[in-house]
Each structure stands twice: as structure tokens, then as C-alpha cells.
Scaffold this motif. Sequence first.
Motif, PDB file in Angstrom:
ATOM      1  N   GLY A 271       0.831  -1.196   0.000  1.00  0.00           N
ATOM      2  CA  GLY A 271       0.000   0.000   0.000  1.00  0.00           C
ATOM      3  C   GLY A 271       0.864   1.245   0.000  1.00  0.00           C
ATOM      4  O   GLY A 271       1.781   1.384  -0.811  1.00  0.00           O
ATOM      5  N   ASP A 272       0.607   2.161   0.938  1.00  0.00           N
ATOM      6  CA  ASP A 272       1.422   3.366   1.057  1.00  0.00           C
ATOM      7  C   ASP A 272       2.393   3.278   2.225  1.00  0.00           C
ATOM      8  O   ASP A 272       2.861   4.293   2.739  1.00  0.00           O
ATOM      9  CB  ASP A 272       0.536   4.608   1.194  1.00  0.00           C
ATOM     10  N   VAL A 273       2.703   2.054   2.654  1.00  0.00           N
ATOM     11  CA  VAL A 273       3.551   1.803   3.826  1.00  0.00           C
ATOM     12  C   VAL A 273       4.857   1.155   3.392  1.00  0.00           C
ATOM     13  O   VAL A 273       4.880   0.275   2.531  1.00  0.00           O
ATOM     14  CB  VAL A 273       2.826   0.899   4.840  1.00  0.00           C
ATOM     15  N   SER A 274       5.962   1.583   4.007  1.00  0.00           N
ATOM     16  CA  SER A 274       7.269   0.982   3.789  1.00  0.00           C
ATOM     17  C   SER A 274       7.868   0.632   5.150  1.00  0.00           C
ATOM     18  O   SER A 274       7.951   1.493   6.029  1.00  0.00           O
ATOM     19  CB  SER A 274       8.201   1.940   3.036  1.00  0.00           C
ATOM     20  N   VAL A 275       8.285  -0.640   5.316  1.00  0.00           N
ATOM     21  CA  VAL A 275       8.804  -1.115   6.592  1.00  0.00           C
ATOM     22  C   VAL A 275      10.256  -1.551   6.412  1.00  0.00           C
ATOM     23  O   VAL A 275      10.546  -2.445   5.605  1.00  0.00           O
ATOM     24  CB  VAL A 275       7.979  -2.304   7.138  1.00  0.00           C
ATOM     25  N   ASP A 276      11.152  -0.924   7.155  1.00  0.00           N
ATOM     26  CA  ASP A 276      12.568  -1.310   7.163  1.00  0.00           C
ATOM     27  C   ASP A 276      12.780  -2.235   8.355  1.00  0.00           C
ATOM     28  O   ASP A 276      12.822  -1.789   9.500  1.00  0.00           O
ATOM     29  CB  ASP A 276      13.452  -0.062   7.275  1.00  0.00           C
TER      30      ASP A 276
ATOM     31  N   GLU B 115      -1.633  11.478   1.752  1.00  0.00           N
ATOM     32  CA  GLU B 115      -2.270  11.870   0.492  1.00  0.00           C
ATOM     33  C   GLU B 115      -1.570  13.058  -0.141  1.00  0.00           C
ATOM     34  O   GLU B 115      -1.611  13.246  -1.354  1.00  0.00           O
ATOM     35  CB  GLU B 115      -3.750  12.201   0.740  1.00  0.00           C
ATOM     36  N   THR B 116      -0.892  13.858   0.653  1.00  0.00           N
ATOM     37  CA  THR B 116      -0.153  15.010   0.134  1.00  0.00           C
ATOM     38  C   THR B 116       1.171  14.599  -0.502  1.00  0.00           C
ATOM     39  O   THR B 116       1.844  15.421  -1.111  1.00  0.00           O
ATOM     40  CB  THR B 116       0.148  15.993   1.274  1.00  0.00           C
ATOM     41  N   GLY B 117       1.538  13.326  -0.360  1.00  0.00           N
ATOM     42  CA  GLY B 117       2.806  12.853  -0.893  1.00  0.00           C
ATOM     43  C   GLY B 117       3.940  12.899   0.109  1.00  0.00           C
ATOM     44  O   GLY B 117       5.049  12.455  -0.181  1.00  0.00           O
TER      45      GLY B 117
ATOM     46  N   ARG C  45      -4.193  -1.969  12.002  1.00  0.00           N
ATOM     47  CA  ARG C  45      -4.978  -1.520  10.846  1.00  0.00           C
ATOM     48  C   ARG C  45      -5.227  -0.025  10.880  1.00  0.00           C
ATOM     49  O   ARG C  45      -5.187   0.650   9.848  1.00  0.00           O
ATOM     50  CB  ARG C  45      -6.297  -2.292  10.788  1.00  0.00           C
ATOM     51  N   LYS C  46      -5.468   0.518  12.077  1.00  0.00           N
ATOM     52  CA  LYS C  46      -5.680   1.956  12.189  1.00  0.00           C
ATOM     53  C   LYS C  46      -4.430   2.731  11.767  1.00  0.00           C
ATOM     54  O   LYS C  46      -4.519   3.815  11.186  1.00  0.00           O
ATOM     55  CB  LYS C  46      -6.055   2.325  13.622  1.00  0.00           C
ATOM     56  N   LYS C  47      -3.267   2.169  12.043  1.00  0.00           N
ATOM     57  CA  LYS C  47      -2.020   2.871  11.748  1.00  0.00           C
ATOM     58  C   LYS C  47      -1.509   2.637  10.327  1.00  0.00           C
ATOM     59  O   LYS C  47      -0.790   3.487   9.793  1.00  0.00           O
ATOM     60  CB  LYS C  47      -0.941   2.442  12.749  1.00  0.00           C
ATOM     61  N   LEU C  48      -1.895   1.483   9.718  1.00  0.00           N
ATOM     62  CA  LEU C  48      -1.248   1.102   8.468  1.00  0.00           C
ATOM     63  C   LEU C  48      -2.196   0.945   7.279  1.00  0.00           C
ATOM     64  O   LEU C  48      -1.741   0.948   6.132  1.00  0.00           O
ATOM     65  CB  LEU C  48      -0.477  -0.215   8.664  1.00  0.00           C
ATOM     66  N   GLU C  49      -3.480   0.779   7.507  1.00  0.00           N
ATOM     67  CA  GLU C  49      -4.431   0.583   6.415  1.00  0.00           C
ATOM     68  C   GLU C  49      -5.096   1.909   6.048  1.00  0.00           C
ATOM     69  O   GLU C  49      -5.394   2.735   6.912  1.00  0.00           O
ATOM     70  CB  GLU C  49      -5.513  -0.432   6.806  1.00  0.00           C
ATOM     71  N   ARG C  50      -5.363   2.086   4.762  1.00  0.00           N
ATOM     72  CA  ARG C  50      -6.092   3.293   4.329  1.00  0.00           C
ATOM     73  C   ARG C  50      -7.518   3.279   4.856  1.00  0.00           C
ATOM     74  O   ARG C  50      -8.063   4.301   5.249  1.00  0.00           O
ATOM     75  CB  ARG C  50      -6.099   3.368   2.802  1.00  0.00           C
ATOM     76  N   ASP C  51      -8.144   2.110   4.821  1.00  0.00           N
ATOM     77  CA  ASP C  51      -9.497   1.949   5.339  1.00  0.00           C
ATOM     78  C   ASP C  51      -9.473   0.818   6.361  1.00  0.00           C
ATOM     79  O   ASP C  51      -9.626  -0.358   6.001  1.00  0.00           O
ATOM     80  CB  ASP C  51     -10.470   1.626   4.199  1.00  0.00           C
ATOM     81  N   PRO C  52      -9.256   1.134   7.632  1.00  0.00           N
ATOM     82  CA  PRO C  52      -9.124   0.077   8.649  1.00  0.00           C
ATOM     83  C   PRO C  52     -10.317  -0.867   8.723  1.00  0.00           C
ATOM     84  O   PRO C  52     -10.156  -2.037   9.087  1.00  0.00           O
ATOM     85  CB  PRO C  52      -8.955   0.869   9.949  1.00  0.00           C
ATOM     86  N   ARG C  53     -11.516  -0.391   8.391  1.00  0.00           N
ATOM     87  CA  ARG C  53     -12.699  -1.253   8.465  1.00  0.00           C
ATOM     88  C   ARG C  53     -12.771  -2.225   7.294  1.00  0.00           C
ATOM     89  O   ARG C  53     -13.472  -3.244   7.376  1.00  0.00           O
ATOM     90  CB  ARG C  53     -13.964  -0.399   8.522  1.00  0.00           C
ATOM     91  N   ASN C  54     -12.090  -1.906   6.206  1.00  0.00           N
ATOM     92  CA  ASN C  54     -12.042  -2.784   5.043  1.00  0.00           C
ATOM     93  C   ASN C  54     -10.583  -2.968   4.634  1.00  0.00           C
ATOM     94  O   ASN C  54     -10.141  -2.437   3.611  1.00  0.00           O
ATOM     95  CB  ASN C  54     -12.864  -2.189   3.882  1.00  0.00           C
TER      96      ASN C  54
END
Length: 230
Positions: free
Chosen positions: A130-135, A146-148, A203-212
Motif C-alpha cells: 500500500g502506502d507503507v514501507s517497513v525497514d 495523500e499530500t505525498g 490496521r488503524k495505523k497502516l491501512e487506508r481503510d481500517p474497516r475494510n
Amino acid sequence: MKLLIADDDPQIVRALRITLTAKGYEIVTAADGARAIAAAIDDHPDLFLLDLGMPRLDGIDVIHAIRGWSAAPILVISGRTGAADKVEALDAGADDYVTKPFSIEELLARIRALTRRLPAHDADPVVAFGDVSVDLAAHSITRTAETGEACQVRLTPTEWQMLELLLRNPGRLVTRQTLLETIWGTTHVSDTGYLRLYMSQLRKKLERDPRNPAHLLTDPGMGYRLVLEP
């Protein structure tokens, strides 16, 4: 090469640490099973030396927990000499078994034999979904807004342990039992509420839509899996 020595006998731990350090190994120690699992997660040893009769968590439980996410060789060093104990340890996932008392020459030979099977070491990867990168090496997470703009995401130690187990098994089911035993120990194998709570926080911290969620998915009644590409 990093070795984890897990034994509740301080004299054995001290002797092995001195001897193996002199042979060029980096040593991590743990005095009980729970600490052994914590050290396995935090330090990522290349090889484990485990006693079976440890407090808090038995060595067999530790082997099961480690094998839930790591393929590193496990050498059991135990005073239990019965064939049934050896079979149980090997069936649980141990690679070799040495009984106490042992000669240091034999132990070193067993370690050399196991380390010859190790693949070439690669640095811990950077995993993106998604929009997450984990080192994984730096224990850092960035998320693109969303602002980049890239923002740091902070996890609690328990949230990190749970995420790391999923990251090291991408696309594969990590069972509830594996997660509970590895993070909290065998006394909490029925406490699935812990998992729901921490997965909700992730999910709240890493998903765009935590409920889905698109990446941190639930296999009902079984466990969780991380899907890099939905």
C-alpha cells in the motif's frame, strides 16, 4: 555469526559464552523460555542453543514458537537422555540434540555442521505494501500521506512483534496459536482478544481503510496474513 544460548544454568551459560566468544561468535543469552523467544524476535540469531528444562516456557514450547517464523538451526543441549525426549524435540523442529554433560569439541563440531547448512546471509529487507514501507533492519515504518509527504509511523513493541511475524511470512497464514505463543507465551494461547485488539491498532495505523483492510487480513477462526498486493 550470532548464537542464542537459552539455559537456566548460569554456569553453563557463562562457560559457553566465554568459549564461543573466543571462537568468534556473537552471543546472546536468555535464562528462561519467555526471554528466549523475546531474544529471538529482537536479535534474530543465526543459530539457537536451547535447554529443554527452562522455567516459564519449556524448551519444546520455545522450539514450536521459533519454528512459527524462523528456519534458523536449533541445537538442543539437555540433561534429558531419554529417546522419547530426543524424538519430541526433533519432531518439534530441532535440528540436532546433545546431552549433558558434553565435550566442548563435540559441541563445536555440531555447531559447525549446522552452520554449514545456512544460506548466505542477506540483509533484512525493506517491505512495502500500500502506502507503507517497513525497514526490518532499522525497525522503522514510513507511510506516504495523500499530500505525498512521508510520515513516520510509531508502533508499540507488541505491535511491532505482531507485524514482523506477518512480514516475515508474506502471503502465508500465521496462526493465532503461533502469534500468541511467540508474543505472550503458551499460558495465553486462548487469549484471542489480545490478537483482535492489536490487529485493530495495526490496521488503524497502516491501512487506508481500517474497516475494510486490503493488506492485514483475517482468516476467520485460524489467524492472520499480510497480503502485499491485494
